[in-house]
Design an enzyme around this catalytic site. Structure first.
Site, PDB file in Angstrom:
ATOM      1  N   VAL A  52       0.874  -1.167   0.000  1.00 18.65           N
ATOM      2  CA  VAL A  52       0.000   0.000   0.000  1.00 18.65           C
ATOM      3  C   VAL A  52       0.915   1.222   0.000  1.00 18.65           C
ATOM      4  O   VAL A  52       1.916   1.242   0.730  1.00 18.65           O
ATOM      5  CB  VAL A  52      -0.888   0.035   1.261  1.00 18.65           C
ATOM      6  CG1 VAL A  52      -1.831   1.233   1.220  1.00 18.65           C
ATOM      7  CG2 VAL A  52      -1.660  -1.270   1.413  1.00 18.65           C
ATOM      8  N   CYS A  53       0.573   2.216  -0.839  1.00 19.67           N
ATOM      9  CA  CYS A  53       1.267   3.505  -0.776  1.00 19.67           C
ATOM     10  C   CYS A  53       2.771   3.282  -1.032  1.00 19.67           C
ATOM     11  O   CYS A  53       3.132   2.519  -1.936  1.00 19.67           O
ATOM     12  CB  CYS A  53       0.974   4.121   0.591  1.00 19.67           C
ATOM     13  SG  CYS A  53       1.293   5.877   0.771  1.00 19.67           S
ATOM     14  N   THR A  54       3.631   3.906  -0.270  1.00 20.19           N
ATOM     15  CA  THR A  54       5.070   3.775  -0.515  1.00 20.19           C
ATOM     16  C   THR A  54       5.638   2.447  -0.001  1.00 20.19           C
ATOM     17  O   THR A  54       6.846   2.234  -0.076  1.00 20.19           O
ATOM     18  CB  THR A  54       5.836   4.951   0.110  1.00 20.19           C
ATOM     19  OG1 THR A  54       5.404   5.116   1.463  1.00 20.19           O
ATOM     20  CG2 THR A  54       5.556   6.227  -0.654  1.00 20.19           C
ATOM     21  N   GLY A  55       4.776   1.550   0.442  1.00 20.60           N
ATOM     22  CA  GLY A  55       5.232   0.186   0.686  1.00 20.60           C
ATOM     23  C   GLY A  55       5.810  -0.436  -0.579  1.00 20.60           C
ATOM     24  O   GLY A  55       6.692  -1.306  -0.509  1.00 20.60           O
TER      25      GLY A  55
ATOM     26  N   ALA B 223      -2.223   2.208  -4.613  1.00 16.60           N
ATOM     27  CA  ALA B 223      -1.811   3.614  -4.601  1.00 16.60           C
ATOM     28  C   ALA B 223      -1.779   4.147  -3.158  1.00 16.60           C
ATOM     29  O   ALA B 223      -1.626   3.376  -2.217  1.00 16.60           O
ATOM     30  CB  ALA B 223      -2.746   4.417  -5.504  1.00 16.60           C
TER      31      ALA B 223
END
Lengths: 209, 209
Positions: B99-102, B151
């Site tokens: 998720v996200c910047t993971g 995202a």
């Protein structure tokens, strides 16, 4: 600005973390997770532990109060320590709010007597039994009384964005929405009881057990 | 079924808790928050502490891996303990997800080389620098490789519902969506960079500082 989010054993995590993720982005906001005791408290299934950084008596005058729900609310409907704190905090808050079955606690504290309010769809009867008048809306606002309730679990994100608008302005609320990239694209359209087919309602009942 | 959600200093809470709230409702799922050490780890602003109940070496073979993001990911792009664990866990997972910047961590572990992937809109260049090919989608699936990226922040809820469909079936995913009452009604429509006016982008930049 101090934002208090009370936690208790068997809280529902997203009820608390949805609004937290939005409200912590208000400049100068300090979000404090607060409980009967400092230290760890466990979510509804016990798989998640969150730290309470303050006791209720250490945070008597939050500017914003966000009460999450969870199955653990049922054990707190007569908890005078929590309910007195909610009632007394409400005297000075800018807004006193709830997510999901957090509204049961606002009602048990006497804040929703005769008012329209919302909750998780599974707790409608109990909310009415506690004196509120349920309405099937995602967010229910009583701005003169500074009380806002929201529906089940994920609705706290929508409510919190509205709170940013009320506390700051629409542009800031939009900016926070962009920062959390809240452009929902659920793969299905069955997020409310009215939209769910009978088979989905039955499957949901199985999963709750 | 074991679901591992790694946490690290300065994680973004909703990245982790959105999917947690969905995936914990899979029957027999055990969700474990895992870290370099057992014990408390703090979110991006330090206002939230979550407990890691296991160390990476105690959870070598999760069935599902969900890597959240946060500004803390930047300090981990060369962290061999975490990246080796992700790479080795991926050999046996049913799905390895972010998720996200993971997704920066999946890329740094070498799992996204040459693949299309997504991330938070603010981290696109860094994701591409790490070898992935960014695409502007909310959820990007590579099912033969068992890799799914999503995202920014709130997108993990959408991704997790899709994972329930993949792991169980559509009816179960709908039932979970109903249980978390995920019937989004954001008060504004500016949750992606394409939808945000210039003034909102500027306000978002201010709020990030």
């Amino acid at each position: 600005m101090q934002v208090a989010i009370p936690l208790f054993p068997r809280f529902t995590a997203l009820d608390a973390i949805g609004p937290y993720e939005v409200l912590q982005r208000i400049p100068d906001a300090e979000v404090v997770f607060v409980g009967h005791r400092r230290g760890e408290v466990r979510s509804d299934n016990g798989m998640l532990g969150i730290i309470c950084d303050a006791r209720f008596d250490e945070l008597p005058r939050p500017d914003l109060l966000v009460v999450p729900g969870g199955i653990g609310t049922r054990a707190l409907l007569g908890d005078t320590e929590l309910l007195d704190w909610v009632r007394e905090a409400h005297v000075h808050t800018r807004f006193t709010t709830s997510v999901c079955t957090g509204s049961l606690l606002l009602a048990a504290a006497g804040l929703l007597d005769g008012l329209t309010a919302t909750t998780h769809w599974s707790a409608v009867e109990l909310l009415e039994h506690l004196g509120a008048r349920y309405v099937d809306q995602r967010v229910v606002e009583h701005l003169p009384r500074r009380i806002v309730t929201s529906a089940g679990v994920s609705s706290g994100i929508d409510m919190a964005l509205r709170l940013v608008e009320l506390l700051l302005d629409a542009e800031s609320a939009c900016a926070v929405q962009l920062l959390i990239e809240y452009d929902p694209q659920p793969p299905f359209d069955c997020g409310s009881r009215a939209k769910a087919a009978e088979a989905v309602l039955q499957r949901a009942a199985q999963l709750r057990r």
